[in-house]
Design a protein around this motif. Structure first.
Motif, short mmCIF file in Angstrom:
data_model
loop_
_atom_site.label_atom_id
_atom_site.label_comp_id
_atom_site.label_asym_id
_atom_site.label_seq_id
_atom_site.Cartn_x
_atom_site.Cartn_y
_atom_site.Cartn_z
N ARG A 1 0.83 -1.19 0.00
CA ARG A 1 0.00 0.00 0.00
C ARG A 1 0.87 1.24 0.00
NH1 ARG A 1 -5.45 -0.03 2.77
NH2 ARG A 1 -6.24 -1.95 1.95
N PHE A 2 0.34 2.28 -0.59
CA PHE A 2 1.03 3.56 -0.57
C PHE A 2 0.01 4.67 -0.78
CE2 PHE A 2 1.21 2.03 -4.90
CZ PHE A 2 0.87 3.15 -5.66
N SER A 3 0.45 5.87 -0.56
CA SER A 3 -0.40 7.05 -0.74
C SER A 3 0.17 7.90 -1.87
CB SER A 3 -0.44 7.88 0.54
OG SER A 3 -1.00 7.13 1.59
N ILE A 4 -0.72 8.62 -2.52
CA ILE A 4 -0.31 9.55 -3.56
C ILE A 4 -0.71 10.95 -3.10
CG2 ILE A 4 -0.66 10.28 -5.96
CD1 ILE A 4 -1.40 7.40 -6.61
N LYS A 5 0.23 11.87 -3.15
CA LYS A 5 -0.04 13.26 -2.78
C LYS A 5 -0.15 14.07 -4.06
CE LYS A 5 0.21 16.93 0.04
NZ LYS A 5 -0.91 17.37 0.77
N PHE A 6 -1.33 14.61 -4.34
CA PHE A 6 -1.55 15.44 -5.51
C PHE A 6 -1.35 16.90 -5.15
CE2 PHE A 6 -4.05 11.64 -6.51
CZ PHE A 6 -3.60 11.36 -7.77
N ASN A 7 -0.96 17.69 -6.14
CA ASN A 7 -0.82 19.13 -5.98
C ASN A 7 -2.12 19.77 -6.48
OD1 ASN A 7 -0.26 21.85 -6.15
ND2 ASN A 7 1.61 21.62 -7.33
N GLU A 8 -2.95 20.22 -5.58
CA GLU A 8 -4.25 20.79 -5.95
C GLU A 8 -4.11 22.08 -6.75
OE1 GLU A 8 -6.56 21.14 -2.39
OE2 GLU A 8 -6.44 19.00 -1.98
N ASN A 9 -2.94 22.70 -6.75
CA ASN A 9 -2.73 23.94 -7.49
C ASN A 9 -2.30 23.68 -8.94
OD1 ASN A 9 -3.28 25.62 -5.24
ND2 ASN A 9 -1.25 25.16 -4.46
N ASP A 10 -2.02 22.42 -9.27
CA ASP A 10 -1.64 22.05 -10.63
C ASP A 10 -2.92 21.63 -11.36
OD1 ASP A 10 -0.97 20.37 -12.89
OD2 ASP A 10 1.03 20.16 -12.06
N PRO A 11 -3.27 22.29 -12.48
CA PRO A 11 -4.51 21.96 -13.18
C PRO A 11 -4.61 20.49 -13.60
CG PRO A 11 -3.61 24.01 -14.03
CD PRO A 11 -2.58 23.42 -13.10
N ALA A 12 -3.51 19.88 -14.00
CA ALA A 12 -3.54 18.47 -14.40
C ALA A 12 -3.85 17.59 -13.19
CB ALA A 12 -2.22 18.06 -15.04
N HIS A 13 -3.21 17.88 -12.07
CA HIS A 13 -3.46 17.12 -10.85
C HIS A 13 -4.90 17.32 -10.40
CE1 HIS A 13 0.80 16.22 -9.25
NE2 HIS A 13 0.90 16.51 -10.53
N ASP A 14 -5.39 18.56 -10.49
CA ASP A 14 -6.76 18.85 -10.08
C ASP A 14 -7.76 18.06 -10.93
OD1 ASP A 14 -8.62 20.38 -8.40
OD2 ASP A 14 -9.19 21.31 -10.30
N ALA A 15 -7.50 17.95 -12.23
CA ALA A 15 -8.38 17.17 -13.10
C ALA A 15 -8.41 15.70 -12.68
CB ALA A 15 -7.93 17.30 -14.56
N VAL A 16 -7.24 15.16 -12.31
CA VAL A 16 -7.17 13.77 -11.86
C VAL A 16 -7.90 13.61 -10.52
CG1 VAL A 16 -5.62 11.91 -11.13
CG2 VAL A 16 -5.07 13.27 -13.15
N ILE A 17 -7.72 14.56 -9.64
CA ILE A 17 -8.41 14.52 -8.35
C ILE A 17 -9.91 14.45 -8.57
CG2 ILE A 17 -8.99 15.86 -6.28
CD1 ILE A 17 -6.08 17.01 -6.45
#
Length: 82
Positions: A1-17
């Motif tokens: 198991r692992f966790s992924i930390k997304f950058n909410e300020n990055d539009p690409a990351h936000d789209a994935v979120i």
């Protein structure tokens, strides 16, 4: 198991979120597996050298769409539908 930390300020990351938030409570992992397998097996996926150029800010040819790809096919091959 692992966790992924997304950058909410990055539009690409936000789209994935936003896409992952639409998945059911027990289907996020399967969604990610399907996405990675698609990326690995898609004939439109750039080779490592091309990915490196894109990461340095160079634009490449956009993805051709799902019709050109198929999970379970080897890179460079297309499905019967493609």
């Amino acid at each position: 198991r692992f966790s992924i930390k997304f950058n909410e300020n990055d539009p690409a990351h936000d789209a994935v979120i936003r896409m992952l938030e639409k998945q059911g409570p027990h289907s996020k992992a399967q969604f990610i597996v399907n996405a990675v397998l698609h990326y690995i097996n898609c004939s439109e996926t750039p080779d490592a050298d091309e990915r490196d150029r894109r990461q340095r800010g160079h634009k490449g040819k956009p993805h051709g769409g799902a019709g050109n790809c198929g999970i379970g096919t080897k890179k460079g091959q297309r499905t019967a539908a493609g």
